[in-house]
Design a protein around this motif. Structure first.
Motif, short mmCIF file in Angstrom:
data_model
loop_
_atom_site.label_atom_id
_atom_site.label_comp_id
_atom_site.label_asym_id
_atom_site.label_seq_id
_atom_site.Cartn_x
_atom_site.Cartn_y
_atom_site.Cartn_z
N GLU A 1 3.21 1.45 -13.21
CA GLU A 1 3.95 0.06 -13.02
C GLU A 1 4.11 -0.42 -14.37
O GLU A 1 6.03 -1.19 -13.95
CB GLU A 1 2.67 -0.78 -13.01
CG GLU A 1 2.14 -2.01 -13.30
CD GLU A 1 0.96 -1.66 -13.56
OE1 GLU A 1 0.72 -2.98 -14.20
OE2 GLU A 1 -0.45 -1.92 -13.41
N GLN A 2 4.55 -0.16 -15.65
CA GLN A 2 5.10 -0.50 -16.38
C GLN A 2 5.85 -0.24 -16.57
O GLN A 2 7.82 -1.13 -16.84
CB GLN A 2 4.94 0.69 -17.57
CG GLN A 2 3.55 0.37 -18.47
CD GLN A 2 3.19 -1.64 -19.34
OE1 GLN A 2 3.40 -2.52 -18.28
NE2 GLN A 2 4.21 -1.84 -19.98
N ASN A 3 7.33 0.88 -15.79
CA ASN A 3 8.13 1.35 -15.09
C ASN A 3 9.05 0.47 -14.00
O ASN A 3 10.26 -0.26 -14.35
CB ASN A 3 8.59 2.62 -14.90
CG ASN A 3 8.42 3.13 -16.73
OD1 ASN A 3 8.75 3.11 -17.31
ND2 ASN A 3 7.76 4.72 -16.07
N GLY B 1 0.53 -1.05 -0.39
CA GLY B 1 -0.12 0.17 -0.06
C GLY B 1 0.98 1.38 -0.26
O GLY B 1 0.16 2.04 -0.04
N GLY B 2 1.90 1.14 -0.04
CA GLY B 2 2.93 2.19 -0.39
C GLY B 2 3.91 2.35 -1.20
O GLY B 2 3.78 1.38 -1.78
N ALA C 1 -5.83 7.39 -6.82
CA ALA C 1 -6.70 6.51 -6.15
C ALA C 1 -7.36 5.26 -6.37
O ALA C 1 -7.38 4.58 -7.87
CB ALA C 1 -8.38 7.26 -5.88
N PRO C 2 -7.25 4.18 -5.53
CA PRO C 2 -7.69 2.95 -5.91
C PRO C 2 -8.92 2.38 -7.24
O PRO C 2 -9.48 3.43 -6.35
CB PRO C 2 -6.67 1.66 -4.98
CG PRO C 2 -7.08 2.39 -3.77
CD PRO C 2 -7.25 4.18 -4.44
N ARG C 3 -9.69 1.55 -8.13
CA ARG C 3 -10.38 1.91 -8.36
C ARG C 3 -11.65 0.70 -7.44
O ARG C 3 -12.82 0.95 -7.06
CB ARG C 3 -10.56 1.23 -9.13
CG ARG C 3 -12.22 1.09 -10.39
CD ARG C 3 -12.14 0.34 -11.18
NE ARG C 3 -12.23 0.79 -12.71
CZ ARG C 3 -11.49 0.86 -13.91
NH1 ARG C 3 -12.47 0.02 -13.93
NH2 ARG C 3 -11.37 1.99 -14.53
N ASP C 4 -11.19 -0.30 -6.69
CA ASP C 4 -11.54 -1.00 -5.89
C ASP C 4 -10.77 -0.61 -4.45
O ASP C 4 -9.86 -1.72 -3.73
CB ASP C 4 -11.18 -2.66 -6.23
CG ASP C 4 -11.58 -3.53 -7.50
OD1 ASP C 4 -12.68 -2.68 -8.12
OD2 ASP C 4 -10.81 -4.12 -7.96
N GLN D 1 -3.10 -1.11 -7.48
CA GLN D 1 -3.62 0.07 -8.57
C GLN D 1 -3.13 1.41 -7.55
O GLN D 1 -4.13 2.27 -8.13
CB GLN D 1 -4.84 -0.50 -7.60
CG GLN D 1 -6.10 -1.61 -8.38
CD GLN D 1 -7.22 -2.02 -8.39
OE1 GLN D 1 -8.13 -0.95 -7.74
NE2 GLN D 1 -8.12 -3.01 -8.21
N ILE D 2 -2.76 1.29 -6.55
CA ILE D 2 -2.89 3.15 -6.26
C ILE D 2 -1.14 3.46 -7.11
O ILE D 2 -1.20 4.55 -6.61
CB ILE D 2 -2.28 2.79 -4.68
CG1 ILE D 2 -1.01 2.29 -5.02
CG2 ILE D 2 -3.07 1.97 -3.77
CD1 ILE D 2 0.06 1.65 -3.47
N MET D 3 -0.43 2.97 -7.87
CA MET D 3 -0.24 3.84 -8.53
C MET D 3 -0.54 4.03 -10.17
O MET D 3 -1.38 3.64 -10.54
CB MET D 3 1.02 2.45 -9.04
CG MET D 3 1.12 1.74 -9.67
SD MET D 3 2.38 0.33 -9.81
CE MET D 3 2.98 0.58 -7.42
N THR D 4 -0.18 4.96 -10.84
CA THR D 4 -0.34 5.32 -12.10
C THR D 4 0.36 4.10 -13.19
O THR D 4 1.13 3.30 -12.91
CB THR D 4 -0.29 6.96 -12.60
OG1 THR D 4 1.78 6.48 -13.13
CG2 THR D 4 -0.14 7.94 -12.29
N PHE D 5 -0.43 3.73 -14.40
CA PHE D 5 0.34 2.89 -15.00
C PHE D 5 0.72 2.72 -15.81
O PHE D 5 2.05 1.77 -16.19
CB PHE D 5 -1.01 2.28 -16.15
CG PHE D 5 -0.95 1.16 -17.05
CD1 PHE D 5 -1.16 0.13 -16.35
CD2 PHE D 5 -0.46 1.49 -18.29
CE1 PHE D 5 -1.16 -0.81 -17.00
CE2 PHE D 5 -0.43 0.30 -18.75
CZ PHE D 5 -0.59 -1.38 -18.40
#
Length: 449
Positions: free
Chosen positions: A91-93, A35-36, A70-73, A84-88
């Motif tokens: 995530e890719q990086n 969560g961080g 903000a997470p969707r779920d 879900q807490i990070m930009t896409f």
């Protein structure tokens, strides 16, 4: 006396292979936190304490990263898709960085810039889910509640789930229908184990209800005809095992075999069988692998395009044959340990009319005689990576090319480090099969020196 939760505050430093963020406490101990994000200062609840490290879950973000969203779920994302807490783009990086780090850990330098393929579909991509169950007593004169649930990450508890953004709407609708049907019958979670649902690309669903008591009439044939599914099963699963293992099939309704097309090749598979969760991204991985099946063909992954010859293919850890039967050519031998997967594989071979394809029921480490210097070898092992005997046989026989798809870059890097005794890395690519989660697939093509 109820044990009071313990909290710590820390500034997080980096994302690590398991998907958590790593920080260092004032006493020097490491902490692994869900969560961080890196560079955030957070307060977290300790969920596990060891001599040299602790684990935890963020309860408050004191200083947020610009990558945070903000997470969707909001109530369940930690159990299903903790990124879900990070930009896409973040995530890719991070996924590219984790691949690089895994290989550097084993002193292997990947020769090209790390590319992580994505079709940019972040939600509703999963075609399979396994729900647990949760009940609580509403009162002496009221029946138990009955809810779908997932296990809460970092604890033994459960979290009630009504929606999940990773799943297509058809799976959610079917899960709700089965839950509501069982609730009307006053079934309790104590009598149930899990609910497994799977769908194909056309949206047809099949289900398996795993139960702890032998109750074959828990759902009747007439009731199943009202469910939005093509078929389902009631399965007794030994309550002494926490896993959803089939002890006895108590009842079967409709057609429980799904069909899907992968790179134009039709496949049959069972609800409980192994089949890819994200087929569109899997198809891109197959297209990339297909370019390397002919030896010594070199492709655009390495910015080369020379021709080659077709050698017979050995497909280890073959599942129902989705690699060997799509890109393996006319002469492929497929090795798989799971008996039901091999049965489906053989049916697929027969249906496709592949007279020169062979399905072999065996652990890969017990089928080493099939590996020769005249084969291209394709491997797609489980997370534990290649068996030591398989690596030894590959080094001994030195087939000209190994195409290695992995769901765990850490064990793939370990295996690649051993194989570089006889092989060079020709190409590699990552695949985001599981968006919003830490899971990564990675392809490495190895050519004999």
């Amino acid at each position: 006396m109820v044990k009071q939760p313990r909290y710590e505050t820390v500034t997080l430093e980096k994302i690590v292979g398991g998907g958590q963020a790593l920080g260092t406490l004032s006493d020097g101990r490491k902490c692994f936190v869900w969560g961080g994000l890196p560079d955030e200062t957070v307060t977290f609840r300790v969920t596990k304490k060891k001599a040299h490290f602790i684990e935890g879950i963020v309860t408050e973000v004191l200083h947020a990263s610009p990558e945070r969203i903000a997470p969707r779920d909001a109530s369940s994302y930690l159990s299903t898709s903790p990124w879900q807490i990070m930009t896409f783009s973040a995530e890719q990086n991070y996924k590219a960085a984790l691949i690089k780090e895994a290989f550097e850990l084993h002193n292997v330098v990947l020769p090209h810039k790390i590319d992580v393929y994505t079709d940019r579909r972040k939600f509703q991509y999963r075609n399979k889910v396994e729900f647990s169950w949760f009940s609580e007593r509403a009162g002496e004169s009221y029946p138990d509640t009955l809810d779908l649930a997932f296990f809460r990450r970092g604890s033994k508890g459960k979290i009630i789930v009504n929606e999940c953004s990773l799943l297509p709407s058809g799976i959610i609708t079917l899960a709700h229908s089965i839950r509501d049907l069982l609730h009307r019958k006053h079934i309790s979670a104590r009598q149930l184990k899990t609910l497994l649902i799977r769908s194909n690309q056309q949206g047809s669903c099949v289900w398996q209800l795993y139960i702890k008591d032998r109750l074959p009439n828990i759902i009747t044939r007439e009731e199943t005809e009202m469910l939005p599914a093509q078929g389902g099963e009631i399965i007794y699963s030994d309550p002494r095992s926490p896993a959803s293992r089939i002890t006895a099939r108590l009842a079967k309704f409709g057609d429980t075999t799904l069909t899907d097309t992968v790179l134009g090749t039709p496949f049959r598979y069972a609800c409980e069988g192994f089949f890819q969760v994200n087929i569109p991204v899997y198809e891109q991985a197959l297209r990339d692998m297909q370019e390397w099946v002919s030896y010594p063909k070199c492709t655009t992954l390495a910015n080369n395009d020379t021709g080659g010859e077709n050698l017979p293919v050995i497909d280890l850890y073959a599942g129902v044959g989705t690699i060997g039967l799509t890109i393996g050519g006319d002469n492929a031998t497929l090795i798989e340990i799971n008996e039901s997967a091999v049965a489906e594989m053989q049916r697929n071979i027969t249906a496709l009319g592949r007279a020169n394809a062979r399905a072999v029921l065996a652990p890969s480490e017990k089928a080493l005689d099939f590996i020769t210097p005249n084969h291209v070898v394709i491997v797609d092992p489980p997370r534990a990576g290649l068996h030591a005997d398989v690596i030894a046989k590959l080094l001994e026989t030195a087939p000209p090319r190994i195409i290695y798809l992995s769901c765990n870059p850490v064990t793939q890097a370990r295996d690649t480090a051993l194989l570089t005794e006889e092989y060079n890395i020709r190409a590699h690519r990552g695949y985001n099969f599981f968006p919003r989660t830490p899971h990564i697939e990675h392809l490495v093509v190895l050519d004999r020196k």
